[in-house]
Design a protein around this motif. Structure first.
Motif, short mmCIF file in Angstrom:
data_model
loop_
_atom_site.label_atom_id
_atom_site.label_comp_id
_atom_site.label_asym_id
_atom_site.label_seq_id
_atom_site.Cartn_x
_atom_site.Cartn_y
_atom_site.Cartn_z
N GLU A 72 -7.82 7.48 -0.46
CA GLU A 72 -8.04 6.02 -0.24
C GLU A 72 -6.73 5.09 0.12
N GLU A 73 -5.58 5.70 -0.63
CA GLU A 73 -4.45 5.09 -0.55
C GLU A 73 -3.61 5.33 0.70
N GLU A 128 0.69 -1.24 0.25
CA GLU A 128 0.02 0.06 -0.04
C GLU A 128 0.92 1.09 -0.08
N GLU A 173 3.22 5.64 -5.86
CA GLU A 173 3.06 6.01 -7.23
C GLU A 173 2.13 7.26 -7.49
N ILE A 174 1.29 7.63 -6.59
CA ILE A 174 0.70 8.95 -6.81
C ILE A 174 1.45 10.09 -7.11
N ASP A 176 -5.66 3.20 3.31
CA ASP A 176 -5.09 2.01 3.46
C ASP A 176 -3.81 1.60 4.18
N VAL A 177 -2.97 2.55 3.96
CA VAL A 177 -1.68 2.46 4.68
C VAL A 177 -1.97 2.55 6.27
N HIS A 183 -8.37 9.63 -4.65
CA HIS A 183 -7.44 8.47 -5.01
C HIS A 183 -6.30 8.53 -3.86
N LEU A 184 -5.89 9.41 -3.54
CA LEU A 184 -4.77 10.01 -2.47
C LEU A 184 -5.35 9.61 -1.00
N GLU A 198 1.84 1.71 -3.45
CA GLU A 198 0.63 2.40 -4.26
C GLU A 198 0.45 3.95 -3.97
N LEU A 199 0.76 3.96 -2.65
CA LEU A 199 0.68 5.56 -2.36
C LEU A 199 1.66 6.45 -2.90
#
Length: 120
Positions: free
Chosen positions: A79-80, A48, A54-55, A83-84, A76-77, A51-52
């Motif tokens: 959400e990521e 996760e 990558e933003i 998740d973290v 999107h940010l 993924e964060l």
């Protein structure tokens, strides 16, 4: 304002204990406890964080408050980052740690390690 789940967003402080309890229940009712070993949760957390990352990867410096970001990019940010946080809270719980207290203790240690310097 509503989030993507159709739930009304309220400005309310959420405790780490509430998140911990909700996550434990979420995993339990789905039979996921068997998969939530510290190692597995750590690997999921690292994924996760990737993924964060990558933003932000190709955006260069980003201004505080994200003034030039679209609402979709901000969602999107959100959400990521969530998740973290959720994997971190779950990892601490499975390891039997009080994440909130540990964080406060770490702030105190950091204050001693990095004292305020007089810049005059």
């Amino acid at each position: 304002m509503e989030n993507s789940n159709g739930c009304s967003r309220k400005s309310k402080d959420v405790s780490l204990q509430e998140l911990r309890d909700r996550l434990a229940e979420f995993a339990e009712v789905r039979g996921w406890d068997q998969y939530h070993s510290p190692r597995n949760l750590l690997l999921a957390l690292v994924g996760e964080v990737g993924e964060l990352s990558e933003i932000f990867q190709w955006k260069g410096e980003v201004a505080k408050g994200l003034p030039n970001w679209s609402s979709d990019d901000k969602e999107h940010l959100e959400e990521e980052i969530s998740d973290v946080l959720l994997y971190l809270v779950r990892l601490a719980d499975v390891c039997g740690l009080d994440l909130g207290q540990a964080a406060l203790t770490k702030i105190v240690k950091n204050a001693k390690k990095y004292p305020v310097m007089n810049h005059n």
